[in-house]
Design a protein around this motif. Structure first.
Motif, PDB file in Angstrom:
ATOM      1  N   ASP A 120       0.830  -1.206   0.000  1.00  0.00           N
ATOM      2  CA  ASP A 120       0.000   0.000   0.000  1.00  0.00           C
ATOM      3  C   ASP A 120       0.867   1.261   0.000  1.00  0.00           C
ATOM      4  O   ASP A 120       0.568   2.231  -0.707  1.00  0.00           O
ATOM      5  CB  ASP A 120      -0.935   0.020   1.205  1.00  0.00           C
ATOM      6  CG  ASP A 120      -2.032  -1.026   1.123  1.00  0.00           C
ATOM      7  OD1 ASP A 120      -2.273  -1.577   0.027  1.00  0.00           O
ATOM      8  OD2 ASP A 120      -2.646  -1.304   2.189  1.00  0.00           O
ATOM      9  N   LEU A 121       1.929   1.249   0.794  1.00  0.00           N
ATOM     10  CA  LEU A 121       2.829   2.404   0.823  1.00  0.00           C
ATOM     11  C   LEU A 121       3.530   2.587  -0.519  1.00  0.00           C
ATOM     12  O   LEU A 121       3.728   3.716  -0.981  1.00  0.00           O
ATOM     13  CB  LEU A 121       3.862   2.250   1.943  1.00  0.00           C
ATOM     14  CG  LEU A 121       3.327   2.418   3.357  1.00  0.00           C
ATOM     15  CD1 LEU A 121       4.412   2.055   4.374  1.00  0.00           C
ATOM     16  CD2 LEU A 121       2.833   3.827   3.591  1.00  0.00           C
ATOM     17  N   GLY A 122       3.904   1.484  -1.160  1.00  0.00           N
ATOM     18  CA  GLY A 122       4.521   1.561  -2.482  1.00  0.00           C
ATOM     19  C   GLY A 122       3.581   2.180  -3.493  1.00  0.00           C
ATOM     20  O   GLY A 122       3.986   3.022  -4.309  1.00  0.00           O
ATOM     21  N   GLU A 123       2.304   1.782  -3.450  1.00  0.00           N
ATOM     22  CA  GLU A 123       1.312   2.360  -4.350  1.00  0.00           C
ATOM     23  C   GLU A 123       1.113   3.843  -4.062  1.00  0.00           C
ATOM     24  O   GLU A 123       1.000   4.648  -4.990  1.00  0.00           O
ATOM     25  CB  GLU A 123      -0.015   1.604  -4.227  1.00  0.00           C
ATOM     26  CG  GLU A 123       0.039   0.194  -4.778  1.00  0.00           C
ATOM     27  CD  GLU A 123      -1.214  -0.603  -4.473  1.00  0.00           C
ATOM     28  OE1 GLU A 123      -2.233  -0.011  -4.042  1.00  0.00           O
ATOM     29  OE2 GLU A 123      -1.173  -1.832  -4.663  1.00  0.00           O
ATOM     30  N   ALA A 124       1.074   4.213  -2.783  1.00  0.00           N
ATOM     31  CA  ALA A 124       0.917   5.622  -2.417  1.00  0.00           C
ATOM     32  C   ALA A 124       2.120   6.435  -2.885  1.00  0.00           C
ATOM     33  O   ALA A 124       1.966   7.564  -3.383  1.00  0.00           O
ATOM     34  CB  ALA A 124       0.736   5.758  -0.904  1.00  0.00           C
ATOM     35  N   ALA A 125       3.318   5.878  -2.747  1.00  0.00           N
ATOM     36  CA  ALA A 125       4.524   6.582  -3.200  1.00  0.00           C
ATOM     37  C   ALA A 125       4.512   6.756  -4.714  1.00  0.00           C
ATOM     38  O   ALA A 125       4.877   7.818  -5.234  1.00  0.00           O
ATOM     39  CB  ALA A 125       5.772   5.824  -2.759  1.00  0.00           C
ATOM     40  N   ALA A 126       4.082   5.733  -5.433  1.00  0.00           N
ATOM     41  CA  ALA A 126       4.009   5.827  -6.889  1.00  0.00           C
ATOM     42  C   ALA A 126       3.006   6.891  -7.301  1.00  0.00           C
ATOM     43  O   ALA A 126       3.265   7.682  -8.217  1.00  0.00           O
ATOM     44  CB  ALA A 126       3.630   4.470  -7.488  1.00  0.00           C
ATOM     45  N   GLU A 127       1.884   6.926  -6.612  1.00  0.00           N
ATOM     46  CA  GLU A 127       0.863   7.929  -6.916  1.00  0.00           C
ATOM     47  C   GLU A 127       1.376   9.331  -6.580  1.00  0.00           C
ATOM     48  O   GLU A 127       1.176  10.267  -7.341  1.00  0.00           O
ATOM     49  CB  GLU A 127      -0.414   7.623  -6.127  1.00  0.00           C
ATOM     50  CG  GLU A 127      -1.591   8.474  -6.490  1.00  0.00           C
ATOM     51  CD  GLU A 127      -2.100   8.261  -7.907  1.00  0.00           C
ATOM     52  OE1 GLU A 127      -2.657   9.212  -8.478  1.00  0.00           O
ATOM     53  OE2 GLU A 127      -1.935   7.154  -8.453  1.00  0.00           O
ATOM     54  N   ALA A 128       2.051   9.456  -5.446  1.00  0.00           N
ATOM     55  CA  ALA A 128       2.584  10.761  -5.048  1.00  0.00           C
ATOM     56  C   ALA A 128       3.627  11.253  -6.043  1.00  0.00           C
ATOM     57  O   ALA A 128       3.763  12.457  -6.264  1.00  0.00           O
ATOM     58  CB  ALA A 128       3.188  10.683  -3.645  1.00  0.00           C
ATOM     59  N   GLY A 129       4.347  10.318  -6.652  1.00  0.00           N
ATOM     60  CA  GLY A 129       5.356  10.692  -7.641  1.00  0.00           C
ATOM     61  C   GLY A 129       4.765  11.313  -8.892  1.00  0.00           C
ATOM     62  O   GLY A 129       5.472  11.946  -9.671  1.00  0.00           O
ATOM     63  N   LYS A 130       3.474  11.166  -9.082  1.00  0.00           N
ATOM     64  CA  LYS A 130       2.797  11.743 -10.250  1.00  0.00           C
ATOM     65  C   LYS A 130       2.459  13.218 -10.040  1.00  0.00           C
ATOM     66  O   LYS A 130       2.136  13.908 -10.986  1.00  0.00           O
ATOM     67  CB  LYS A 130       1.513  10.974 -10.556  1.00  0.00           C
ATOM     68  CG  LYS A 130       1.749   9.525 -10.926  1.00  0.00           C
ATOM     69  CD  LYS A 130       0.415   8.809 -11.126  1.00  0.00           C
ATOM     70  CE  LYS A 130       0.615   7.339 -11.391  1.00  0.00           C
ATOM     71  NZ  LYS A 130      -0.683   6.623 -11.479  1.00  0.00           N
ATOM     72  N   TRP A 131       2.492  13.665  -8.789  1.00  0.00           N
ATOM     73  CA  TRP A 131       2.113  15.038  -8.482  1.00  0.00           C
ATOM     74  C   TRP A 131       3.296  15.967  -8.726  1.00  0.00           C
ATOM     75  O   TRP A 131       4.455  15.583  -8.555  1.00  0.00           O
ATOM     76  CB  TRP A 131       1.674  15.177  -7.035  1.00  0.00           C
ATOM     77  CG  TRP A 131       0.523  14.294  -6.674  1.00  0.00           C
ATOM     78  CD1 TRP A 131      -0.478  13.837  -7.496  1.00  0.00           C
ATOM     79  CD2 TRP A 131       0.247  13.733  -5.400  1.00  0.00           C
ATOM     80  NE1 TRP A 131      -1.350  13.062  -6.819  1.00  0.00           N
ATOM     81  CE2 TRP A 131      -0.934  12.965  -5.520  1.00  0.00           C
ATOM     82  CE3 TRP A 131       0.870  13.802  -4.174  1.00  0.00           C
ATOM     83  CZ2 TRP A 131      -1.506  12.298  -4.455  1.00  0.00           C
ATOM     84  CZ3 TRP A 131       0.308  13.133  -3.112  1.00  0.00           C
ATOM     85  CH2 TRP A 131      -0.856  12.383  -3.250  1.00  0.00           C
ATOM     86  N   PRO A 132       3.017  17.221  -9.076  1.00  0.00           N
ATOM     87  CA  PRO A 132       4.127  18.169  -9.246  1.00  0.00           C
ATOM     88  C   PRO A 132       4.838  18.404  -7.910  1.00  0.00           C
ATOM     89  O   PRO A 132       4.213  18.431  -6.862  1.00  0.00           O
ATOM     90  CB  PRO A 132       3.444  19.458  -9.722  1.00  0.00           C
ATOM     91  CG  PRO A 132       1.987  19.236  -9.628  1.00  0.00           C
ATOM     92  CD  PRO A 132       1.728  17.794  -9.316  1.00  0.00           C
TER      93      PRO A 132
END
Length: 80
Positions: free
Chosen positions: A61-73
């Motif tokens: 779950d943390l990996g998915e959240a980090a990947a998603e956060a990486g999409k933000w400016p």
């Protein structure tokens, strides 16, 4: 192990005991939790009551959240 990691072990053990006590006190003795500290040498200290399977699921779950956060400016403001 470094002095820093030894200190983290002591601190997280104390916090672990306090959380368990408070969860029992408030009627939530089975609340899963994990505490993590990372030393400057990237040594991990982990305390908590989660099973290995629970930790693995949390890591995913943390990996998915980090990947998603990486999409933000990138900016100076934290997103919560």
């Amino acid at each position: 192990m470094s002095d820093e990691t030894d200190a983290f072990q002591t601190i997280l053990t104390d916090v672990d005991e306090l959380l368990r006590e408070k969860f029992r006190e408030f009627g939530f003795p089975d609340t899963p939790f994990v505490l993590v500290a990372v030393s400057q040498k990237n040594e991990l200290v982990i305390r908590g009551n989660m099973s290995p399977a629970g930790l693995k699921e949390l890591a995913e779950d943390l990996g998915e959240a980090a990947a998603e956060a990486g999409k933000w400016p990138a900016n100076d403001d934290q997103v919560h």
